[in-house]
Design an enzyme around this catalytic site. Structure first.
Site, short mmCIF file in Angstrom:
data_model
loop_
_atom_site.label_atom_id
_atom_site.label_comp_id
_atom_site.label_asym_id
_atom_site.label_seq_id
_atom_site.Cartn_x
_atom_site.Cartn_y
_atom_site.Cartn_z
N HIS A 148 34.57 -3.89 10.07
CA HIS A 148 34.01 -3.50 8.14
C HIS A 148 34.92 -5.60 8.00
O HIS A 148 35.35 -6.14 8.62
CB HIS A 148 34.56 -2.78 7.60
N CYS B 201 40.47 -1.74 1.81
CA CYS B 201 40.24 -0.17 2.42
C CYS B 201 40.17 0.74 0.94
O CYS B 201 39.01 1.39 0.79
CB CYS B 201 39.94 0.79 3.48
#
Length: 295
Positions: free
Chosen positions: A177, A271
């Site tokens: 990511h 996250c």
């Protein structure tokens, strides 16, 4: 303060009521190495307290029993105010089926707060999009694609939000990511790990950042870029000495958090937190119909 990020003062998080490692969808996950529940809760609550101490507002969602990764709230979607003043939530369309039930709960949370629900795909139909690949910065929606988000998602995102999406191709398997390799710090500075991207995308991102703090691959794999910035406070799970020296020379206060149990699922502070105060027209330039820019 002039230069600070306008967003990042309000977050949604998911309590780790059912966090565990049931499957492997990134290089950090190992079902033989399970998080210890009590220690996980202690670490997560310490993060929550640190966010609030830094001045952030936090909205806590309950975790679904059937969604062990839902604690990584950043990936649920992107909450923002559209150019016409409507509050919206662009739901993620997870690449892995194991995570798709999370977005159902996230959508319910968003609509319960009066947000218009948007999306680019659902239940495996349509391009994959994961919000951990999206950052508002310097007027653009900077978007990583490759491991999780598909390049095909960028145009519908730009059109849905009336913004410019600047795509970057991620090629590193452990930085799957964008939020593992890129962290905006203020309106000129950001942490960047070029090793996460193909050559063209790394060059494009470095060109975009007037004052980059360039991370080595080794530094980035400490999760140091998976950080949250609230004003001049940077909440981080690790801070290599060279990185700390640069951050402090720029006037940032570094707060270190032990999130080792939550790292077992492959994510850290960023996250685990999802900013909910983005505004099109302030943080993102208004581009009617949307636009995609690739290296």
């Amino acid at each position: 303060m002039e230069g600070e990020l306008a967003w990042g003062r309000s977050y949604a998080v998911v309590s780790p009521d059912h966090f565990r490692v049931d499957y492997v969808i990134n290089p950090f996950m190992d079902p033989a190495d399970q998080p210890e529940p009590e220690r996980t809760r202690e670490q997560w609550h310490a993060m929550l307290a640190a966010l609030r101490d830094a001045g952030a507002r936090v909205d806590v969602l309950r975790q679904r029993p059937d969604s062990p990764d839902m604690v990584y709230a950043m990936n649920l979607g992107i909450a923002l105010t559209l150019a016409d003043g409507r509050e919206a939530f662009l739901a993620s369309h997870m690449r892995y089926a194991e995570r798709r039930s999370e977005t159902t709960s996230a959508a319910s949370w968003a609509t319960s707060r009066g947000r218009v629900l948007l999306g680019v795909g659902r239940d495996g139909v349509g391009p994959h999009l994961e919000a951990g690949d999206l950052f508002a910065w310097r007027g653009d929606l900077v978007a990583g694609f490759g491991p999780r988000t598909e390049e095909a998602a960028l145009a519908p995102v730009a059109a849905a939000l009336d913004v410019r999406v600047r795509g970057l191709r991620i090629v590193h398997p452990a930085m799957y990511h964008l939020d593992l390799a890129f962290c905006p710090l203020d309106d000129r500075r950001a942490m960047v790990c070029p090793a996460a991207f193909d050559d063209a995308s790394a060059a494009a991102l470095l060109d975009l950042v007037p004052e980059p703090l360039v991370l080595t691959e080794e530094e980035a794999l400490t999760f140091c870029a998976n950080a949250v910035v609230v004003g001049r406070t940077v909440l981080m799970p690790a801070c290599p000495p060279r990185v700390r020296d640069q951050l402090e020379s720029w006037g940032f206060r570094v707060v270190l958090l032990d999130l080792s149990e939550l790292h077992k699922g492959g994510g850290s502070v960023r996250c685990l937190t999802n900013p909910t105060d983005l505004v099109v027209g302030r943080d993102l330039d208004v581009v009617p119909g949307g636009e995609v820019v690739l290296p």
